[in-house]
Design a protein around this motif. Sequence first.
Motif, PDB file in Angstrom:
ATOM      1  N   ARG A 105       8.526 -16.166  -1.821  1.00 19.52           N
ATOM      2  CA  ARG A 105       8.805 -14.817  -1.339  1.00 19.52           C
ATOM      3  C   ARG A 105       8.022 -13.781  -2.153  1.00 19.52           C
ATOM      4  O   ARG A 105       7.463 -12.829  -1.597  1.00 19.52           O
ATOM      5  N   LEU A 106       7.962 -13.970  -3.462  1.00 19.14           N
ATOM      6  CA  LEU A 106       7.183 -13.073  -4.309  1.00 19.14           C
ATOM      7  C   LEU A 106       5.721 -13.071  -3.875  1.00 19.14           C
ATOM      8  O   LEU A 106       5.108 -12.009  -3.721  1.00 19.14           O
ATOM      9  N   GLU A 107       5.167 -14.234  -3.662  1.00 21.64           N
ATOM     10  CA  GLU A 107       3.764 -14.336  -3.247  1.00 21.64           C
ATOM     11  C   GLU A 107       3.540 -13.687  -1.883  1.00 21.64           C
ATOM     12  O   GLU A 107       2.518 -13.021  -1.667  1.00 21.64           O
ATOM     13  N   GLU A 108       4.497 -13.858  -0.972  1.00 21.18           N
ATOM     14  CA  GLU A 108       4.401 -13.229   0.349  1.00 21.18           C
ATOM     15  C   GLU A 108       4.410 -11.702   0.231  1.00 21.18           C
ATOM     16  O   GLU A 108       3.592 -11.016   0.854  1.00 21.18           O
ATOM     17  N   LEU A 109       5.322 -11.181  -0.578  1.00 22.85           N
ATOM     18  CA  LEU A 109       5.406  -9.735  -0.762  1.00 22.85           C
ATOM     19  C   LEU A 109       4.159  -9.181  -1.446  1.00 22.85           C
ATOM     20  O   LEU A 109       3.674  -8.104  -1.095  1.00 22.85           O
ATOM     21  N   LEU A 110       3.624  -9.917  -2.398  1.00 25.35           N
ATOM     22  CA  LEU A 110       2.400  -9.476  -3.067  1.00 25.35           C
ATOM     23  C   LEU A 110       1.225  -9.421  -2.098  1.00 25.35           C
ATOM     24  O   LEU A 110       0.411  -8.492  -2.142  1.00 25.35           O
ATOM     25  N   ALA A 111       1.138 -10.398  -1.203  1.00 21.18           N
ATOM     26  CA  ALA A 111       0.069 -10.400  -0.201  1.00 21.18           C
ATOM     27  C   ALA A 111       0.210  -9.213   0.743  1.00 21.18           C
ATOM     28  O   ALA A 111      -0.790  -8.541   1.068  1.00 21.18           O
ATOM     29  N   LEU A 112       1.436  -8.924   1.149  1.00 21.58           N
ATOM     30  CA  LEU A 112       1.671  -7.759   2.005  1.00 21.58           C
ATOM     31  C   LEU A 112       1.329  -6.466   1.278  1.00 21.58           C
ATOM     32  O   LEU A 112       0.753  -5.544   1.854  1.00 21.58           O
ATOM     33  N   HIS A 113       1.680  -6.417  -0.002  1.00 14.94           N
ATOM     34  CA  HIS A 113       1.380  -5.236  -0.812  1.00 14.94           C
ATOM     35  C   HIS A 113      -0.129  -5.012  -0.907  1.00 14.94           C
ATOM     36  O   HIS A 113      -0.617  -3.887  -0.732  1.00 14.94           O
ATOM     37  N   LYS A 114      -0.870  -6.081  -1.178  1.00 10.75           N
ATOM     38  CA  LYS A 114      -2.325  -5.968  -1.284  1.00 10.75           C
ATOM     39  C   LYS A 114      -2.940  -5.504   0.031  1.00 10.75           C
ATOM     40  O   LYS A 114      -3.948  -4.800   0.030  1.00 10.75           O
ATOM     41  N   ALA A 115      -2.324  -5.909   1.140  1.00 10.85           N
ATOM     42  CA  ALA A 115      -2.828  -5.517   2.458  1.00 10.85           C
ATOM     43  C   ALA A 115      -2.333  -4.135   2.880  1.00 10.85           C
ATOM     44  O   ALA A 115      -2.720  -3.634   3.937  1.00 10.85           O
ATOM     45  N   GLY A 116      -1.449  -3.542   2.069  1.00 12.25           N
ATOM     46  CA  GLY A 116      -0.900  -2.228   2.396  1.00 12.25           C
ATOM     47  C   GLY A 116       0.085  -2.254   3.548  1.00 12.25           C
ATOM     48  O   GLY A 116       0.224  -1.268   4.267  1.00 12.25           O
ATOM     49  N   LEU A 117       0.797  -3.367   3.708  1.00 16.48           N
ATOM     50  CA  LEU A 117       1.685  -3.548   4.858  1.00 16.48           C
ATOM     51  C   LEU A 117       3.169  -3.594   4.509  1.00 16.48           C
ATOM     52  O   LEU A 117       3.988  -3.936   5.358  1.00 16.48           O
ATOM     53  N   LEU A 118       3.539  -3.266   3.277  1.00 13.17           N
ATOM     54  CA  LEU A 118       4.952  -3.307   2.895  1.00 13.17           C
ATOM     55  C   LEU A 118       5.719  -2.134   3.486  1.00 13.17           C
ATOM     56  O   LEU A 118       5.259  -0.994   3.448  1.00 13.17           O
ATOM     57  N   ASN A 119       6.922  -2.427   4.003  1.00 13.79           N
ATOM     58  CA  ASN A 119       7.811  -1.330   4.392  1.00 13.79           C
ATOM     59  C   ASN A 119       8.685  -0.988   3.181  1.00 13.79           C
ATOM     60  O   ASN A 119       8.600  -1.641   2.136  1.00 13.79           O
ATOM     61  N   SER A 120       9.521   0.015   3.299  1.00 16.54           N
ATOM     62  CA  SER A 120      10.300   0.473   2.142  1.00 16.54           C
ATOM     63  C   SER A 120      11.278  -0.592   1.633  1.00 16.54           C
ATOM     64  O   SER A 120      11.485  -0.708   0.426  1.00 16.54           O
ATOM     65  N   GLU A 121      11.873  -1.372   2.523  1.00 17.49           N
ATOM     66  CA  GLU A 121      12.789  -2.432   2.083  1.00 17.49           C
ATOM     67  C   GLU A 121      12.036  -3.512   1.312  1.00 17.49           C
ATOM     68  O   GLU A 121      12.527  -4.023   0.299  1.00 17.49           O
ATOM     69  N   GLN A 122      10.857  -3.856   1.786  1.00 20.83           N
ATOM     70  CA  GLN A 122      10.052  -4.864   1.102  1.00 20.83           C
ATOM     71  C   GLN A 122       9.559  -4.350  -0.248  1.00 20.83           C
ATOM     72  O   GLN A 122       9.487  -5.109  -1.212  1.00 20.83           O
ATOM     73  N   GLU A 123       9.238  -3.062  -0.321  1.00 22.71           N
ATOM     74  CA  GLU A 123       8.839  -2.470  -1.602  1.00 22.71           C
ATOM     75  C   GLU A 123       9.968  -2.569  -2.616  1.00 22.71           C
ATOM     76  O   GLU A 123       9.740  -2.890  -3.786  1.00 22.71           O
ATOM     77  N   ALA A 124      11.193  -2.301  -2.177  1.00 23.86           N
ATOM     78  CA  ALA A 124      12.356  -2.395  -3.061  1.00 23.86           C
ATOM     79  C   ALA A 124      12.580  -3.834  -3.503  1.00 23.86           C
ATOM     80  O   ALA A 124      12.897  -4.098  -4.670  1.00 23.86           O
ATOM     81  N   GLU A 125      12.412  -4.757  -2.584  1.00 29.98           N
ATOM     82  CA  GLU A 125      12.572  -6.181  -2.907  1.00 29.98           C
ATOM     83  C   GLU A 125      11.508  -6.619  -3.914  1.00 29.98           C
ATOM     84  O   GLU A 125      11.817  -7.308  -4.899  1.00 29.98           O
ATOM     85  N   LEU A 126      10.269  -6.224  -3.683  1.00 30.49           N
ATOM     86  CA  LEU A 126       9.185  -6.576  -4.601  1.00 30.49           C
ATOM     87  C   LEU A 126       9.439  -5.990  -5.989  1.00 30.49           C
ATOM     88  O   LEU A 126       9.242  -6.670  -7.003  1.00 30.49           O
ATOM     89  N   ALA A 127       9.906  -4.769  -6.054  1.00 28.61           N
ATOM     90  CA  ALA A 127      10.201  -4.139  -7.347  1.00 28.61           C
ATOM     91  C   ALA A 127      11.277  -4.914  -8.098  1.00 28.61           C
ATOM     92  O   ALA A 127      11.159  -5.136  -9.312  1.00 28.61           O
ATOM     93  N   GLY A 128      12.316  -5.355  -7.397  1.00 33.91           N
ATOM     94  CA  GLY A 128      13.390  -6.109  -8.045  1.00 33.91           C
ATOM     95  C   GLY A 128      12.930  -7.463  -8.540  1.00 33.91           C
ATOM     96  O   GLY A 128      13.250  -7.876  -9.661  1.00 33.91           O
ATOM     97  N   ILE A 129      12.165  -8.174  -7.722  1.00 40.61           N
ATOM     98  CA  ILE A 129      11.668  -9.492  -8.129  1.00 40.61           C
ATOM     99  C   ILE A 129      10.697  -9.355  -9.292  1.00 40.61           C
ATOM    100  O   ILE A 129      10.722 -10.150 -10.235  1.00 40.61           O
ATOM    101  N   THR A 130       9.858  -8.339  -9.246  1.00 44.81           N
ATOM    102  CA  THR A 130       8.899  -8.108 -10.329  1.00 44.81           C
ATOM    103  C   THR A 130       9.620  -7.802 -11.638  1.00 44.81           C
ATOM    104  O   THR A 130       9.238  -8.301 -12.700  1.00 44.81           O
ATOM    105  N   GLU A 131      10.680  -7.008 -11.572  1.00 42.53           N
ATOM    106  CA  GLU A 131      11.466  -6.703 -12.774  1.00 42.53           C
ATOM    107  C   GLU A 131      12.126  -7.970 -13.317  1.00 42.53           C
ATOM    108  O   GLU A 131      12.138  -8.205 -14.529  1.00 42.53           O
TER     109      GLU A 131
END
Length: 74
Positions: free
Chosen positions: A32-58
């Motif tokens: 899931r982390l890798e999926e969110l990072l790929a979406l982030h790099k592509a500029g395709l994250l929505n706000s819920e995914q951004e929050a999820e990525l921030a939590g996993i990264t922390e």
Amino acid sequence: MVQPSFWVESGITVQKVRNLNLFKFTNELQARLEELLALHKAGLLNSEQEAELAGITELDRIFTMLNARLIAES
């Protein structure tokens, strides 16, 4: 941000490495982390995914620090 504690029960495992018990992400959480990072790099994250990525990264930062301390103290 999604609180890092959200994944503690289902996304974390303890793995023995060289006689040390270290914290690791489950395969599912790592994927899931890798999926969110790929979406982030592509500029395709929505706000819920951004929050999820921030939590996993922390959580990743926390476990990296804890594992480093465990290794240093061994």
